[in-house]
Motif scaffolding. Structure first.
Motif, PDB file in Angstrom:
ATOM      1  N   UNK A  31      19.609  10.166  18.525  1.00 46.64           N
ATOM      2  CA  UNK A  31      18.203   9.752  18.522  1.00 46.64           C
ATOM      3  C   UNK A  31      17.504  10.227  17.252  1.00 46.64           C
ATOM      4  N   UNK A  32      17.774  11.462  16.853  1.00 40.44           N
ATOM      5  CA  UNK A  32      17.172  11.999  15.622  1.00 40.44           C
ATOM      6  C   UNK A  32      17.633  11.206  14.403  1.00 40.44           C
ATOM      7  N   UNK A  33      18.919  10.841  14.401  1.00 46.41           N
ATOM      8  CA  UNK A  33      19.481  10.081  13.273  1.00 46.41           C
ATOM      9  C   UNK A  33      18.797   8.726  13.155  1.00 46.41           C
ATOM     10  N   UNK A  34      18.597   8.054  14.271  1.00 46.65           N
ATOM     11  CA  UNK A  34      17.922   6.748  14.265  1.00 46.65           C
ATOM     12  C   UNK A  34      16.446   6.895  13.889  1.00 46.65           C
ATOM     13  N   UNK A  35      15.803   7.921  14.442  1.00 48.40           N
ATOM     14  CA  UNK A  35      14.376   8.128  14.185  1.00 48.40           C
ATOM     15  C   UNK A  35      14.100   8.348  12.706  1.00 48.40           C
ATOM     16  N   UNK A  36      14.985   9.058  12.029  1.00 51.98           N
ATOM     17  CA  UNK A  36      14.802   9.340  10.602  1.00 51.98           C
ATOM     18  C   UNK A  36      14.837   8.069   9.767  1.00 51.98           C
ATOM     19  N   UNK A  37      15.397   6.992  10.329  1.00 54.11           N
ATOM     20  CA  UNK A  37      15.527   5.739   9.580  1.00 54.11           C
ATOM     21  C   UNK A  37      14.519   4.671   9.993  1.00 54.11           C
ATOM     22  N   UNK A  38      13.758   4.926  11.048  1.00 52.02           N
ATOM     23  CA  UNK A  38      12.805   3.912  11.506  1.00 52.02           C
ATOM     24  C   UNK A  38      11.637   3.752  10.543  1.00 52.02           C
ATOM     25  N   UNK A  39      11.270   4.852   9.847  1.00 49.75           N
ATOM     26  CA  UNK A  39      10.159   4.783   8.889  1.00 49.75           C
ATOM     27  C   UNK A  39      10.616   5.304   7.532  1.00 49.75           C
ATOM     28  N   UNK A  40      11.624   4.692   7.007  1.00 56.42           N
ATOM     29  CA  UNK A  40      12.207   5.032   5.708  1.00 56.42           C
ATOM     30  C   UNK A  40      11.775   3.942   4.726  1.00 56.42           C
ATOM     31  N   UNK A  41      10.883   4.285   3.801  1.00 56.49           N
ATOM     32  CA  UNK A  41      10.306   3.282   2.897  1.00 56.49           C
ATOM     33  C   UNK A  41      11.374   2.601   2.055  1.00 56.49           C
ATOM     34  N   UNK A  42      12.415   3.329   1.704  1.00 55.09           N
ATOM     35  CA  UNK A  42      13.484   2.763   0.875  1.00 55.09           C
ATOM     36  C   UNK A  42      14.381   1.827   1.691  1.00 55.09           C
ATOM     37  N   UNK A  91      -2.762  20.369  -2.355  1.00 54.89           N
ATOM     38  CA  UNK A  91      -2.557  20.060  -0.939  1.00 54.89           C
ATOM     39  C   UNK A  91      -2.978  18.638  -0.631  1.00 54.89           C
ATOM     40  N   UNK A  92      -4.092  18.217  -1.230  1.00 57.70           N
ATOM     41  CA  UNK A  92      -4.559  16.839  -1.017  1.00 57.70           C
ATOM     42  C   UNK A  92      -3.513  15.844  -1.509  1.00 57.70           C
ATOM     43  N   UNK A  93      -2.891  16.169  -2.653  1.00 58.71           N
ATOM     44  CA  UNK A  93      -1.862  15.276  -3.202  1.00 58.71           C
ATOM     45  C   UNK A  93      -0.648  15.220  -2.291  1.00 58.71           C
ATOM     46  N   UNK A  94      -0.243  16.384  -1.758  1.00 58.62           N
ATOM     47  CA  UNK A  94       0.928  16.423  -0.883  1.00 58.62           C
ATOM     48  C   UNK A  94       0.655  15.724   0.446  1.00 58.62           C
ATOM     49  N   UNK A  95      -0.573  15.832   0.936  1.00 55.72           N
ATOM     50  CA  UNK A  95      -0.924  15.136   2.179  1.00 55.72           C
ATOM     51  C   UNK A  95      -0.872  13.630   1.974  1.00 55.72           C
ATOM     52  N   UNK A  96      -1.274  13.194   0.782  1.00 48.87           N
ATOM     53  CA  UNK A  96      -1.187  11.769   0.475  1.00 48.87           C
ATOM     54  C   UNK A  96       0.278  11.329   0.459  1.00 48.87           C
ATOM     55  N   UNK A  97       1.142  12.210  -0.017  1.00 45.59           N
ATOM     56  CA  UNK A  97       2.573  11.895  -0.030  1.00 45.59           C
ATOM     57  C   UNK A  97       3.088  11.751   1.400  1.00 45.59           C
ATOM     58  N   UNK A 139       0.835  -1.206   0.000  1.00 46.59           N
ATOM     59  CA  UNK A 139       0.000   0.000   0.000  1.00 46.59           C
ATOM     60  C   UNK A 139       0.867   1.251   0.000  1.00 46.59           C
ATOM     61  N   UNK A 140       1.996   1.192   0.710  1.00 46.29           N
ATOM     62  CA  UNK A 140       2.888   2.351   0.790  1.00 46.29           C
ATOM     63  C   UNK A 140       3.491   2.679  -0.572  1.00 46.29           C
ATOM     64  N   UNK A 141       3.988   1.660  -1.302  1.00 44.14           N
ATOM     65  CA  UNK A 141       4.590   1.922  -2.609  1.00 44.14           C
ATOM     66  C   UNK A 141       3.543   2.302  -3.655  1.00 44.14           C
ATOM     67  N   UNK A 161       1.432  10.813   3.851  1.00 43.95           N
ATOM     68  CA  UNK A 161       0.823   9.632   4.470  1.00 43.95           C
ATOM     69  C   UNK A 161       1.555   8.339   4.123  1.00 43.95           C
ATOM     70  N   UNK A 162       2.490   8.393   3.178  1.00 39.83           N
ATOM     71  CA  UNK A 162       3.223   7.190   2.776  1.00 39.83           C
ATOM     72  C   UNK A 162       3.932   6.576   3.975  1.00 39.83           C
ATOM     73  N   UNK A 163       4.623   7.421   4.747  1.00 43.52           N
ATOM     74  CA  UNK A 163       5.381   6.903   5.897  1.00 43.52           C
ATOM     75  C   UNK A 163       4.485   6.240   6.935  1.00 43.52           C
ATOM     76  N   UNK A 164       3.212   6.671   7.000  1.00 40.74           N
ATOM     77  CA  UNK A 164       2.292   6.056   7.962  1.00 40.74           C
ATOM     78  C   UNK A 164       2.030   4.597   7.626  1.00 40.74           C
ATOM     79  N   UNK A 165       2.229   4.244   6.359  1.00 38.48           N
ATOM     80  CA  UNK A 165       1.959   2.878   5.918  1.00 38.48           C
ATOM     81  C   UNK A 165       3.213   1.996   5.932  1.00 38.48           C
ATOM     82  N   UNK A 166       4.328   2.575   6.358  1.00 41.25           N
ATOM     83  CA  UNK A 166       5.583   1.820   6.429  1.00 41.25           C
ATOM     84  C   UNK A 166       5.782   1.315   7.852  1.00 41.25           C
ATOM     85  N   UNK A 167       6.086   0.048   7.974  1.00 33.25           N
ATOM     86  CA  UNK A 167       6.307  -0.497   9.322  1.00 33.25           C
ATOM     87  C   UNK A 167       7.609   0.052   9.894  1.00 33.25           C
ATOM     88  N   UNK A 168       7.628   0.211  11.203  1.00 30.72           N
ATOM     89  CA  UNK A 168       8.814   0.758  11.858  1.00 30.72           C
ATOM     90  C   UNK A 168       9.928  -0.283  11.913  1.00 30.72           C
TER      91      UNK A 168
END
Length: 705
Positions: free
Chosen positions: A670-681, A631-637, A595-597, A639-646
C-alpha cells in the motif's frame, strides 16, 4: 619490501571478469596486513586498471589531500600546523604502494586520534554555557570556503560558532513548538529554558557522534578510508572493500543476505527493532519484538559487543553473518526486562530490491515496472536475476492487456552487465546492445541474439540524474534503436565504466582467518551501439523534466574518466520507430500550462539560490527572518504534490494473491502504491505514454492492413 605479484597479462572474461595474478607466497620476513593490502592494491591499479594514471608524487598528493578531507570533513580536528607537518609525507603514498613502510598513514593516524580526543573535550565545555544570540556574527558552513584552524584558539572558535549555529536551529524549533502548544508545561517555558534545552539536545547529538567514533572508527576503519582515498584517485568507481563491506556488496547485488530478518532503526543513540519479517529467523524464534532495544551483539559463544551509539549500518554488519551460525542479542524490552536471545541466521530475501509492477488506469491502460537495480546473484545460479524477473512482469502486464509499458529506472545505480544485455533483448529482435572495450584492446560487441521480442508495444523509460551504469546502457540502447522514449533529467549520471570485484585473499594466503578484503576495479569502458560513450555525458532524455536532484553526476568528479567515442556498431532501428518530436512538443506545452510544474520550477530556482548561501547569521532575529523566507519556499515545494492529480495505480490480482494475508507485506505494498499516486514525474510520463499510444496505434493499424 615489495611483494612479488606476477601479472603476465590482464585477462577479461565478460561473464566472470578474471584478473590473472599468481598467488603470493610468504617470504622469510612477511609484511604486515596493511602492507600486503597496499602492495596488492598498488599492483592491481597499475596492471589491471582500464586507464591507470601514473602512480607518482602528483598522484600521491591528490590521494593525501582526499584522505585528510575524509577524516576531517568540516575541518574541525586538524590544525594548520598538522597539515604543514604532514606535507613532506604527501609524496610518500606512491612509495607505500610499491612496498615502503606506511609512514604517511601511520603519522596521520596518530595525529587524528590525538585531535579527535582534544575535540571531544571542547564541545562539552562550549555547550555548558549559554549563547548570546543578540550578537552580530556569522558562521561559514561551506567546507570549501574555510581553512584548517591556524591554532588551538582558532579551532575552539570554529567549534564555538558551529555549535552555536546548531543550537540556534534547535532553539527556533523549540520556540515554534512552544508558540503553537496549548499545554501549560510547554507554552510557559522561557527563552532561557528553551536555550538550555536546545544546548542539551545538541550536546546529545555530539555525545553520540564521539561515542560512535570511539566505538567504530578504529585503525582498520581509517586504513580503509586511506586505501579508498588512493583507489578513488585513480577513478571514482575503483573501491577497496574491507571484509564486511565486501559481503554487504555481494548481498546487495544478490538481493539476499543471511541474518535474522529484523528491520532496525537508530533512536537517541540506541538500536531499536523497527519490524520483524514474517517467516524470518526472528519471527520463528518469537522473543524479539518491535521497539526492543538491542544493547549487545555476540557471535556464538564469543564476548558480546556493546552497540550503544552505533549507526544502524554498523549494527547490521555485526548481526548478519553466515547461514546456520548463531548470533546472541542482549535485548531490553519495552517493559524494562533484559534478556539474551539466541537466533540462528538464515537466508533473508530483500524483496524491495526486486522488480515490481502495477497497472495505471486512465485514458489508456498502462503497465508500470519499477526496477531499483540490475541485480544478479553471482554466487547462486538459481538466485534472483533482474532480466528474468522483468520478463515475468512484462508477461503479467501483457496478460492484463496493457496498451503501453513504463519502465522506471529512476535512482537505479546499475549492476550486472549481462543482465542489462538480456533485458534489452525483451524489447528488440536482435542486434548490438552495448560495446565494451578493455584496456589496450578492441571493442567487443555484446548483442541480443534472440530474434524473438517479448514485448513490441509502446515503451517509455524513466530516468533521473541518479540513473547510472546499466540503467544508462538500457536507456541508450532503446534510444539508439528508436525503440522507446526516454523521460527524465536532462542527463543521466554518466558512469560509462565496468568494474570487477576481486578478493585479495585469492592472491595472498590469509593467516588466522583475517581476510584482506576486496578491490572493485575499473577494467572496461562501455559505449553505445552508436559509438558514443555514456561516460561523463550520460544519456540525454528525449522528454526533459525539471529535476531537483542536481550536483551528483559523474562530471562533478575531477577524477572521472573522460568522454570519447568509437566506431558505431551495425544495427537496424526499430520497425516502428518512436517519433519523439511531437511527444516533446506536447510535453513542453503541458508543463508550460501546468500549475504544478510552474510551482516546481520556481521552487527549484529558490532552492538552488539557497544552496549558494555561504555564511549564516548567528543573530536570532536575523536567523528567524532568513528562515521565514526559506520555510515559505520549502512549503511551496511541498505544495507541488497538492496540484498533481492522483493516478489510479493498482496491483494486479496475481500479485495480491501472492501477498495473501501477510499484514506486513500488505502494508508495504500500500505504501509503495501510495508513493506513486501523486508523483509529478510519473504523472507526466503517463501523459507522454498516452501520446505515444495514440501515435503508435494508427501506424500498427496501417501495418496490419
Amino acid at each position: 619490501m615489495r611483494l612479488k605479484v606476477i601479472i603476465p597479462v590482464v585477462l577479461i572474461s565478460l561473464s566472470a571478469g578474471v584478473l590473472a595474478f599468481t598467488k603470493l607466497g610468504l617470504s622469510d620476513d612477511p609484511p604486515g596486513r596493511y602492507e600486503v593490502i597496499m602492495n596488492l592494491v598498488g599492483q592491481m591499479l597499475k596492471e589491471g586498471h582500464y586507464q591507470p594514471k601514473p602512480i607518482d608524487d602528483a598522484f600521491s598528493k591528490e590521494a593525501f589531500n582526499k584522505y585528510l578531507r575524509s577524516l576531517d570533513v568540516e575541518k574541525k580536528f586538524f590544525l594548520k600546523s598538522d597539515i604543514d607537518r604532514l606535507a613532506p609525507l604527501s609524496t610518500h603514498i606512491d612509495d607505500e604502494l610499491k612496498g615502503a613502510q606506511l609512514d604517511c598513514f601511520r603519522n596521520i593516524n596518530t595525529i587524528i586520534k590525538q585531535r579527535v580526543a582534544e575535540a571531544s573535550a571542547i564541545y562539552p565545555a562550549i555547550l555548558s554555557q549559554p549563547f548570546d544570540f543578540t550578537k552580530e556574527e556569522s558562521v561559514v558552513l561551506d567546507v570549501d570556503k574555510v581553512e584548517f584552524p591556524a591554532d588551538s584558539v582558532a579551532r575552539y572558535e570554529a567549534w564555538r560558532k558551529m555549535l552555536k549555529y546548531r543550537t540556534l536551529e534547535k532553539l527556533t524549533d523549540l520556540q515554534e513548538t512552544r508558540d503553537k502548544s496549548r499545554e501549560d508545561s510547554v507554552k510557559n517555558k522561557t527563552d532561557q529554558q528553551l536555550e538550555a534545552e536546545a544546548r542539551d539536545k545538541v550536546k546529545k547529538v555530539y555525545d553520540r557522534y564521539f561515542e560512535r567514533i570511539k566505538n567504530r572508527q578504529d585503525d582498520n576503519d581509517r586504513f580503509s578510508l586511506y586505501v579508498n582515498a588512493i583507489t578513488t584517485t585513480m577513478d571514482p568507481h575503483t573501491d577497496y572493500f574491507p571484509p564486511d563491506e565486501k559481503r554487504q556488496f555481494e548481498e546487495q547485488m544478490a538481493g539476499k543476505f543471511f541474518g535474522i530478518g529484523a528491520g532496525l532503526k537508530e533512536e537517541d543513540g540506541k538500536i531499536k527493532v523497527l519490524s520483524i519479517i514474517t517467516g524470518s529467523p526472528s519471527w520463528k524464534e518469537g522473543h524479539l519484538k518491535v521497539n526492543d532495544v538491542i544493547q549487545k551483539v555476540a557471535q556464538g559463544d564469543k564476548e558480546a559487543v556493546d552497540i550503544t551509539g552505533y549507526p544502524v549500518e554498523d549494527a547490521v554488519k555485526l548481526i548478519r553473518g553466515n547461514k546456520g551460525t548463531t548470533v546472541k542479542l542482549t535485548v531490553k524490552s519495552v517493559d524494562g526486562t533484559v534478556k539474551v536471545i539466541s537466533i540462528v541466521r538464515d537466508e533473508i530475501i530483500q524483496e524491495e530490491t526486486f522488480a515490481k509492477s502495477a497497472v495505471i488506469n486512465g485514458t489508456h491502460k498502462i503497465g508500470y515496472i519499477y526496477l531499483p537495480e540490475f541485480y544478479s546473484d553471482f554466487n547462486d545460479r538459481n538466485g534472483a536475476r533482474c532480466a528474468a524477473d522483468v520478463a515475468k512482469e512484462v508477461a503479467k502486464l501483457k496478460a492484463e492487456k496493457v496498451e503501453g509499458i513504463i519502465l522506471d529506472l529512476r535512482f537505479n545505480g546499475g549492476g550486472s552487465l549481462p543482465e542489462v544485455v538480456e533485458m534489452a533483448g525483451l524489447f528488440i529482435p536482435e542486434g548490438p546492445v552495448v560495446q565494451v572495450r578493455s584496456r589496450g584492446g578492441d571493442a567487443i560487441v555484446l548483442r541480443d541474439r534472440d530474434k524473438s521480442v517479448q514485448y513490441d508495444g509502446p515503451l517509455a523509460i524513466m530516468v533521473n540524474e541518479y540513473s547510472a551504469s546499466a540503467s544508462e546502457i538500457l536507456a541508450a540502447a532503446m534510444q539508439d534503436y528508436k525503440r522507446a522514449v526516454i523521460i527524465g533529467s536532462q542527463q543521466t549520471f554518466g558512469k560509462g565504466t565496468v568494474q570487477r570485484l576481486f578478493s585479495l585473499d585469492d592472491f595472498y594466503p590469509v593467516k588466522d582467518g583475517q581476510s584482506l578484503g576486496a578491490l572493485k576495479l575499473t577494467q572496461q569502458k562501455f559505449y553505445r551501439a552508436n559509438g558514443g560513450s555514456t561516460q561523463l555525458k550520460g544519456v540525454s532524455s528525449d522528454i526533459v523534466l525539471p529535476d531537483p536532484y542536481y550536483e551528483v553526476s559523474e562530471r562533478k568528479d575531477s577524477d572521472a574518466l573522460a568522454w570519447d567515442e568509437i566506431p558505431k556498431s551495425n544495427y537496424e532501428i526499430w520497425s516502428n520507430p518512436v517519433n519523439t518530436d511531437n511527444l516533446k512538443k506536447n510535453s513542453e506545452k503541458r508543463m508550460a500550462n501546468s500549475a504544478a510544474f510552474k510551482l516546481l520550477n520556481e521552487n527549484l530556482a529558490t532552492l538552488k539560490k539557497l544552496e549558494k548561501q555561504e555564511s549564516y547569521s548567528l543573530n536570532l532575529a536575523t536567523y528567524k527572518a532568513e528562515q521565514k523566507v526559506n520555510t515559505a519556499a520549502l512549503k511551496r515545494y511541498d505544495a507541488v504534490n497538492d496540484k498533481v492529480k492522483e493516478l489510479n495505480i493498482t496491483s494486479m490480482k496475481v500479485d495480491l494473491d501472492k501477498i495473501g494475508s501477510d499484514t506486513t507485506k500488505i502494508a508495504r505494498n500500500k505504501d509503495w502504491l501510495k508513493a506513486r499516486t501523486k508523483d509529478i514525474y510519473l504523472d507526466e510520463a503517463v501523459n507522454v505514454m498516452n501520446d505515444l499510444i495514440a501515435q503508435t496505434l494508427p501506424k500498427m493499424q496501417r501495418k496490419q492492413q
